[in-house]
Design a protein around this motif. Structure first.
Motif, PDB file in Angstrom:
ATOM      1  N   VAL A 520       0.808  -1.219   0.000  1.00  0.00           N
ATOM      2  CA  VAL A 520       0.000   0.000   0.000  1.00  0.00           C
ATOM      3  C   VAL A 520       0.844   1.273   0.000  1.00  0.00           C
ATOM      4  O   VAL A 520       0.297   2.373   0.113  1.00  0.00           O
ATOM      5  CB  VAL A 520      -0.926   0.014   1.241  1.00  0.00           C
ATOM      6  CG1 VAL A 520      -1.918  -1.148   1.176  1.00  0.00           C
ATOM      7  CG2 VAL A 520      -0.107  -0.051   2.535  1.00  0.00           C
ATOM      8  N   TYR A 521       2.142   1.159  -0.156  1.00  0.00           N
ATOM      9  CA  TYR A 521       3.018   2.313   0.057  1.00  0.00           C
ATOM     10  C   TYR A 521       3.188   3.149  -1.220  1.00  0.00           C
ATOM     11  O   TYR A 521       3.306   2.617  -2.330  1.00  0.00           O
ATOM     12  CB  TYR A 521       4.367   1.858   0.592  1.00  0.00           C
ATOM     13  CG  TYR A 521       4.259   1.243   1.966  1.00  0.00           C
ATOM     14  CD1 TYR A 521       4.206   2.053   3.092  1.00  0.00           C
ATOM     15  CD2 TYR A 521       4.133  -0.136   2.121  1.00  0.00           C
ATOM     16  CE1 TYR A 521       4.056   1.492   4.357  1.00  0.00           C
ATOM     17  CE2 TYR A 521       3.978  -0.698   3.380  1.00  0.00           C
ATOM     18  CZ  TYR A 521       3.945   0.125   4.496  1.00  0.00           C
ATOM     19  OH  TYR A 521       3.779  -0.419   5.744  1.00  0.00           O
ATOM     20  N   ASP A 522       3.191   4.457  -1.000  1.00  0.00           N
ATOM     21  CA  ASP A 522       3.443   5.373  -2.120  1.00  0.00           C
ATOM     22  C   ASP A 522       4.919   5.363  -2.517  1.00  0.00           C
ATOM     23  O   ASP A 522       5.251   5.642  -3.667  1.00  0.00           O
ATOM     24  CB  ASP A 522       3.044   6.796  -1.727  1.00  0.00           C
ATOM     25  CG  ASP A 522       1.568   6.911  -1.413  1.00  0.00           C
ATOM     26  OD1 ASP A 522       0.749   6.747  -2.329  1.00  0.00           O
ATOM     27  OD2 ASP A 522       1.237   7.146  -0.235  1.00  0.00           O
ATOM     28  N   ALA A 523       5.756   5.082  -1.547  1.00  0.00           N
ATOM     29  CA  ALA A 523       7.195   5.040  -1.813  1.00  0.00           C
ATOM     30  C   ALA A 523       7.856   4.039  -0.881  1.00  0.00           C
ATOM     31  O   ALA A 523       7.453   3.905   0.283  1.00  0.00           O
ATOM     32  CB  ALA A 523       7.819   6.415  -1.643  1.00  0.00           C
ATOM     33  N   VAL A 524       8.846   3.333  -1.408  1.00  0.00           N
ATOM     34  CA  VAL A 524       9.688   2.441  -0.609  1.00  0.00           C
ATOM     35  C   VAL A 524      11.125   2.900  -0.787  1.00  0.00           C
ATOM     36  O   VAL A 524      11.597   3.069  -1.914  1.00  0.00           O
ATOM     37  CB  VAL A 524       9.534   0.973  -1.060  1.00  0.00           C
ATOM     38  CG1 VAL A 524      10.567   0.095  -0.355  1.00  0.00           C
ATOM     39  CG2 VAL A 524       8.129   0.470  -0.759  1.00  0.00           C
ATOM     40  N   LEU A 525      11.825   3.111   0.348  1.00  0.00           N
ATOM     41  CA  LEU A 525      13.200   3.611   0.319  1.00  0.00           C
ATOM     42  C   LEU A 525      14.173   2.533   0.741  1.00  0.00           C
ATOM     43  O   LEU A 525      14.030   1.939   1.808  1.00  0.00           O
ATOM     44  CB  LEU A 525      13.364   4.805   1.265  1.00  0.00           C
ATOM     45  CG  LEU A 525      13.000   6.193   0.730  1.00  0.00           C
ATOM     46  CD1 LEU A 525      11.519   6.280   0.438  1.00  0.00           C
ATOM     47  CD2 LEU A 525      13.415   7.263   1.724  1.00  0.00           C
ATOM     48  N   PHE A 539       7.431  -4.733  -4.667  1.00  0.00           N
ATOM     49  CA  PHE A 539       6.164  -5.427  -4.415  1.00  0.00           C
ATOM     50  C   PHE A 539       5.461  -4.920  -3.149  1.00  0.00           C
ATOM     51  O   PHE A 539       4.386  -5.400  -2.799  1.00  0.00           O
ATOM     52  CB  PHE A 539       6.409  -6.925  -4.321  1.00  0.00           C
ATOM     53  CG  PHE A 539       6.763  -7.531  -5.647  1.00  0.00           C
ATOM     54  CD1 PHE A 539       5.767  -7.924  -6.546  1.00  0.00           C
ATOM     55  CD2 PHE A 539       8.081  -7.682  -6.021  1.00  0.00           C
ATOM     56  CE1 PHE A 539       6.095  -8.467  -7.775  1.00  0.00           C
ATOM     57  CE2 PHE A 539       8.420  -8.217  -7.252  1.00  0.00           C
ATOM     58  CZ  PHE A 539       7.430  -8.602  -8.139  1.00  0.00           C
ATOM     59  N   MET A 540       6.060  -3.927  -2.493  1.00  0.00           N
ATOM     60  CA  MET A 540       5.403  -3.291  -1.350  1.00  0.00           C
ATOM     61  C   MET A 540       4.690  -2.008  -1.778  1.00  0.00           C
ATOM     62  O   MET A 540       4.055  -1.342  -0.965  1.00  0.00           O
ATOM     63  CB  MET A 540       6.438  -2.955  -0.266  1.00  0.00           C
ATOM     64  CG  MET A 540       7.277  -4.135   0.201  1.00  0.00           C
ATOM     65  SD  MET A 540       6.272  -5.496   0.796  1.00  0.00           S
ATOM     66  CE  MET A 540       5.440  -4.705   2.149  1.00  0.00           C
ATOM     67  N   LEU A 541       4.817  -1.653  -3.050  1.00  0.00           N
ATOM     68  CA  LEU A 541       4.257  -0.406  -3.557  1.00  0.00           C
ATOM     69  C   LEU A 541       2.824  -0.586  -4.056  1.00  0.00           C
ATOM     70  O   LEU A 541       2.450  -1.659  -4.556  1.00  0.00           O
ATOM     71  CB  LEU A 541       5.108   0.123  -4.710  1.00  0.00           C
ATOM     72  CG  LEU A 541       6.520   0.611  -4.381  1.00  0.00           C
ATOM     73  CD1 LEU A 541       7.321   0.767  -5.665  1.00  0.00           C
ATOM     74  CD2 LEU A 541       6.458   1.925  -3.616  1.00  0.00           C
ATOM     75  N   ARG A 542       2.058   0.453  -3.958  1.00  0.00           N
ATOM     76  CA  ARG A 542       0.780   0.508  -4.664  1.00  0.00           C
ATOM     77  C   ARG A 542       1.093   0.676  -6.150  1.00  0.00           C
ATOM     78  O   ARG A 542       2.210   1.082  -6.509  1.00  0.00           O
ATOM     79  CB  ARG A 542      -0.053   1.686  -4.157  1.00  0.00           C
ATOM     80  CG  ARG A 542       0.592   3.026  -4.426  1.00  0.00           C
ATOM     81  CD  ARG A 542      -0.365   4.183  -4.226  1.00  0.00           C
ATOM     82  NE  ARG A 542       0.303   5.458  -4.416  1.00  0.00           N
ATOM     83  CZ  ARG A 542       0.628   5.977  -5.595  1.00  0.00           C
ATOM     84  NH1 ARG A 542       0.365   5.312  -6.721  1.00  0.00           N
ATOM     85  NH2 ARG A 542       1.221   7.148  -5.658  1.00  0.00           N
ATOM     86  N   PRO A 543       0.158   0.396  -7.053  1.00  0.00           N
ATOM     87  CA  PRO A 543       0.409   0.607  -8.486  1.00  0.00           C
ATOM     88  C   PRO A 543       0.817   2.051  -8.763  1.00  0.00           C
ATOM     89  O   PRO A 543       0.184   2.991  -8.308  1.00  0.00           O
ATOM     90  CB  PRO A 543      -0.945   0.273  -9.127  1.00  0.00           C
ATOM     91  CG  PRO A 543      -1.571  -0.681  -8.180  1.00  0.00           C
ATOM     92  CD  PRO A 543      -1.155  -0.222  -6.810  1.00  0.00           C
ATOM     93  N   GLY A 544       1.936   2.203  -9.472  1.00  0.00           N
ATOM     94  CA  GLY A 544       2.440   3.529  -9.784  1.00  0.00           C
ATOM     95  C   GLY A 544       3.325   4.116  -8.705  1.00  0.00           C
ATOM     96  O   GLY A 544       3.771   5.262  -8.821  1.00  0.00           O
ATOM     97  N   GLY A 545       3.580   3.334  -7.643  1.00  0.00           N
ATOM     98  CA  GLY A 545       4.419   3.827  -6.554  1.00  0.00           C
ATOM     99  C   GLY A 545       5.874   3.998  -6.975  1.00  0.00           C
ATOM    100  O   GLY A 545       6.299   3.556  -8.051  1.00  0.00           O
ATOM    101  N   LYS A 546       6.619   4.623  -6.077  1.00  0.00           N
ATOM    102  CA  LYS A 546       8.006   4.979  -6.399  1.00  0.00           C
ATOM    103  C   LYS A 546       8.975   4.166  -5.542  1.00  0.00           C
ATOM    104  O   LYS A 546       8.893   4.154  -4.321  1.00  0.00           O
ATOM    105  CB  LYS A 546       8.236   6.475  -6.159  1.00  0.00           C
ATOM    106  CG  LYS A 546       9.632   6.961  -6.535  1.00  0.00           C
ATOM    107  CD  LYS A 546       9.779   8.452  -6.312  1.00  0.00           C
ATOM    108  CE  LYS A 546       8.912   9.236  -7.290  1.00  0.00           C
ATOM    109  NZ  LYS A 546       9.173  10.695  -7.173  1.00  0.00           N
ATOM    110  N   LEU A 547       9.912   3.502  -6.222  1.00  0.00           N
ATOM    111  CA  LEU A 547      10.983   2.773  -5.554  1.00  0.00           C
ATOM    112  C   LEU A 547      12.211   3.677  -5.513  1.00  0.00           C
ATOM    113  O   LEU A 547      12.753   4.047  -6.551  1.00  0.00           O
ATOM    114  CB  LEU A 547      11.296   1.483  -6.316  1.00  0.00           C
ATOM    115  CG  LEU A 547      12.344   0.556  -5.707  1.00  0.00           C
ATOM    116  CD1 LEU A 547      11.872   0.015  -4.363  1.00  0.00           C
ATOM    117  CD2 LEU A 547      12.629  -0.603  -6.662  1.00  0.00           C
ATOM    118  N   CYS A 548      12.633   4.044  -4.308  1.00  0.00           N
ATOM    119  CA  CYS A 548      13.692   5.033  -4.138  1.00  0.00           C
ATOM    120  C   CYS A 548      14.977   4.355  -3.670  1.00  0.00           C
ATOM    121  O   CYS A 548      15.023   3.786  -2.573  1.00  0.00           O
ATOM    122  CB  CYS A 548      13.265   6.085  -3.113  1.00  0.00           C
ATOM    123  SG  CYS A 548      11.736   6.951  -3.549  1.00  0.00           S
TER     124      CYS A 548
END
Length: 631
Positions: A520-525, A539-548
């Motif tokens: 459900v995360y908007d971003a994963v750092l 795979f922890m992101l919501r669709p369209g989320g940002k992997l930082c």
């Protein structure tokens, strides 16, 4: 003086490493190609004139004047003879020794190393003129700069070491002497020219030669600028380069005369040069020429050493005495382990580490107007080299550099020669010395929040509760984000909760977060520096989320499998901070109003002499962060 008397005098003045003559003049042979000849524009720098500085002309000593090595026209032609590095080298040698100093010009522009092999015209010419000079002087060294003609040919680069050593050993043998040799790096500006991509490799070969031979030293060219042709060093840089040649020379055991005079104040220089070791003063007490610091001697070996040259500030600089330096759990450890790389490839050894230092001005140059003793600075300037030691920010030593940028700008110094304002930032009174080092990781975190485009109302998952993870969590919470912090160590998460008030934490020791948390995360750092974290984090992101990606990857772990990531994922790479010092003022405001407490982001303070204990604590993860003291 007959032959027996000369031999007796040589015997009394014998150097343990080198064999010098009994004459009143000390001479140096100039060989190589155009950057040894000198292509600096006449008039671009103040002339160096002294009755005790000479050059060889027609077998006789004449008063030195530039061009010293006129292999080309002076007033016409595409490449003109002009200012050279050997002139400032001779000036520094004379200043340090009090000896009359002569130059033997034999370099020739555009020549390859093959053209300098025994039997060739250039080689035989150099032998002839050196022998002529040796009849009336003591040959005390050979200055070599060459490589531009070879670096475009991979086969020549690969065979450079063998050919150079054969040439130089033959030359020493034919002259019947054993004297020091100084070679110089090629300018990094050459990388902007087509076909010069092997410059770092050839410079690495130069460094290897200097490591292998006690009688050969390397002068670094880092930070030096070129003429408009992007081939030759300009006049101001050649002055600096010559001084670096001298510092390399004086670092060779037995190179200087045994009773060399103490050097006078250093000659004017327009940018700080961390290769020098000139004496400066601190409250009337002489600062040692050499200092202690933490150096990585080879992968896996970090030690306190005591032979690091104290840097020379020049006219516009100041000497800073270090008080504290943070140990970076990631960067410093990975340099020590030999798994970190710089922007141009593998980092060289031996190397002085540390990039989170705080220091106080103790001595200022004669043209400094806006810095005074007692002023404090964060992350001092360093050079590419401290004598034989490379510098990777190089804050883990007792002294470093500051620069009066404002005075340099007012005096019309070439902006290319002015140190960047990304370093050496003034410290306000409300920041203590011991707290100051953590401002570096905190400003990186604060800038990353903006660069990643994260903010209020966003759900953010952070992998890693080390100093950087704690800093990111704190900065994100101040920005209004909903933060979850993950780590494999429960005690780190407990520290984050109790000390920083971070309520959402999760331990992922042995268990994938995909089995614990919803996507459900908007971003994963990634604050760890692991491709495994990046692949799982998508795979922890919501669709369209940002992997930082902010954690620095090692050179053994540098492949991210994009095909294995979740579809519809944005990837934002910030492995190195971007424009971080633009947020320095904002960070100081947050510290001043109590929103961020620097003391929350380190757990231990110890003397830098206990570096091995510090490294062990970090490896065992028994510390949040260590601050090393230099008091």
């Amino acid at each position: 003086m007959n032959g027996a008397e000369k031999e007796e005098k040589k015997e009394k003045n014998a150097d343990p490493a080198f064999d010098y003559g009994p004459y009143d003049i000390d001479s140096f042979l100039m060989i190589g190609q155009s950057n040894m000849c000198g292509r600096g524009d006449i008039g671009s720098v103040e002339p160096i004139e002294d009755k005790d500085l000479l050059m060889l002309r027609n077998g006789r000593w004449q008063k030195l004047s530039e061009p010293v090595n006129p292999d080309r026209g002076v007033f016409s032609g595409k490449y003109r003879s002009g200012v050279c590095l050997a002139t400032s080298f001779a000036e520094e040698y004379h200043r340090a020794t009090g000896r009359i100093t002569g130059l033997i010009p034999c370099a020739d522009g555009g020549t390859s190393l093959d053209a300098w092999q025994p039997g060739g015209t250039l080689y035989e010419n150099a032998v002839f003129h050196a022998r002529q000079a040796m009849k009336i002087s003591n040959l005390r060294g050979i200055l070599w700069h060459q490589g531009e003609a070879d670096v475009k040919k991979p086969d020549r680069v690969a065979d450079y070491r063998r050919r150079f050593l054969f040439m130089i050993d033959s030359l020493l043998s034919d002259l019947g002497v054993r004297v020091p040799v100084v070679i110089g790096e090629l300018g990094q500006y050459l990388l902007s020219r087509e076909g010069y991509g092997l410059v770092p490799e050839l410079n690495g070969i130069f460094a290897k030669i200097a490591e292998e031979r006690e009688d050969i030293a390397l002068a670094p060219a880092g930070g030096l600028s070129c003429r408009h042709d992007i081939l030759h060093f300009n006049g101001p840089s050649l002055r600096i380069f010559g001084r670096r040649y001298f510092e390399a020379y004086r670092g060779i055991p037995g190179a200087l005369p045994e009773k060399a005079a103490e050097p006078a104040a250093p000659a004017a220089e327009q940018i700080p040069d961390a290769t020098a070791a000139m004496p400066v003063t601190e409250g009337g007490c002489a600062v040692p020429k050499f200092m202690r610091g933490v150096a990585v001697l080879e992968p896996g070996v970090a030690r306190v050493v005591d032979d690091i040259p104290v840097p020379d500030p020049g006219d516009y600089g100041c000497i800073l005495k270090m008080s504290y330096c943070g140990y970076c759990n990631t960067t410093d450890t990975r340099i020590i382990d030999g798994v970190s790389t710089g922007d141009k490839g593998d980092l060289p050894y031996p190397i002085v580490i540390g990039h989170e230092g705080v220091a106080t001005a103790v001595s200022v140059g004669r043209k400094v107007r806006y810095i005074k003793p007692g002023d404090r600075f964060l992350r001092p300037y360093t050079g590419d080299r401290y004598g034989k030691y490379y510098g990777n920010s190089g804050n883990m030593c007792e002294y470093n550099l500051g620069a009066d940028r404002k005075a340099m700008l007012e005096d019309g110094i070439d902006p290319k020669l002015i140190p960047t304002d990304g370093r050496c930032r003034p410290l306000p009174d409300f920041i203590s010395d011991v707290d100051a080092p953590v401002l570096i990781p905190l400003v990186e975190c604060l800038s990353a929040v903006s660069n990643f485009g994260l903010g209020e109302g966003m759900k953010v998952l952070i992998y890693g509760a080390g100093p950087m993870g704690l800093g990111m969590a704190s900065c994100l919470r101040l920005a209004g984000a909903d933060v979850t912090l993950a780590d494999v160590l429960p005690r780190r998460l407990a520290y984050a909760s109790s000390r920083l008030g971070i309520g959402k934490t999760v331990c992922n020791d042995g268990t994938a977060l995909t089995k614990i948390l919803p996507p459900v995360y908007d971003a994963v750092l990634d604050m760890v520096g692991s491709t495994a974290v990046l692949n799982e984090g998508s795979f922890m992101l919501r669709p369209g989320g940002k992997l930082c990606a902010m954690g620095t990857l090692t050179k053994q772990d540098c492949r991210v499998d994009l095909a294995a990531m979740q579809n519809h994922t944005s990837v934002h790479i910030l492995g190195y901070p971007y424009n971080k010092m633009a947020y320095y003022g904002k960070l100081l405001e947050l510290v001043k109003d109590g929103s961020l407490r620097p003391s929350d982001f380190y757990s231990d303070v110890m003397p830098f002499t206990e570096i091995e204990k510090c490294i062990a604590m970090n490896r065992e993860r028994n510390t949040v962060k260590v601050i090393l003291s230099y008091d």
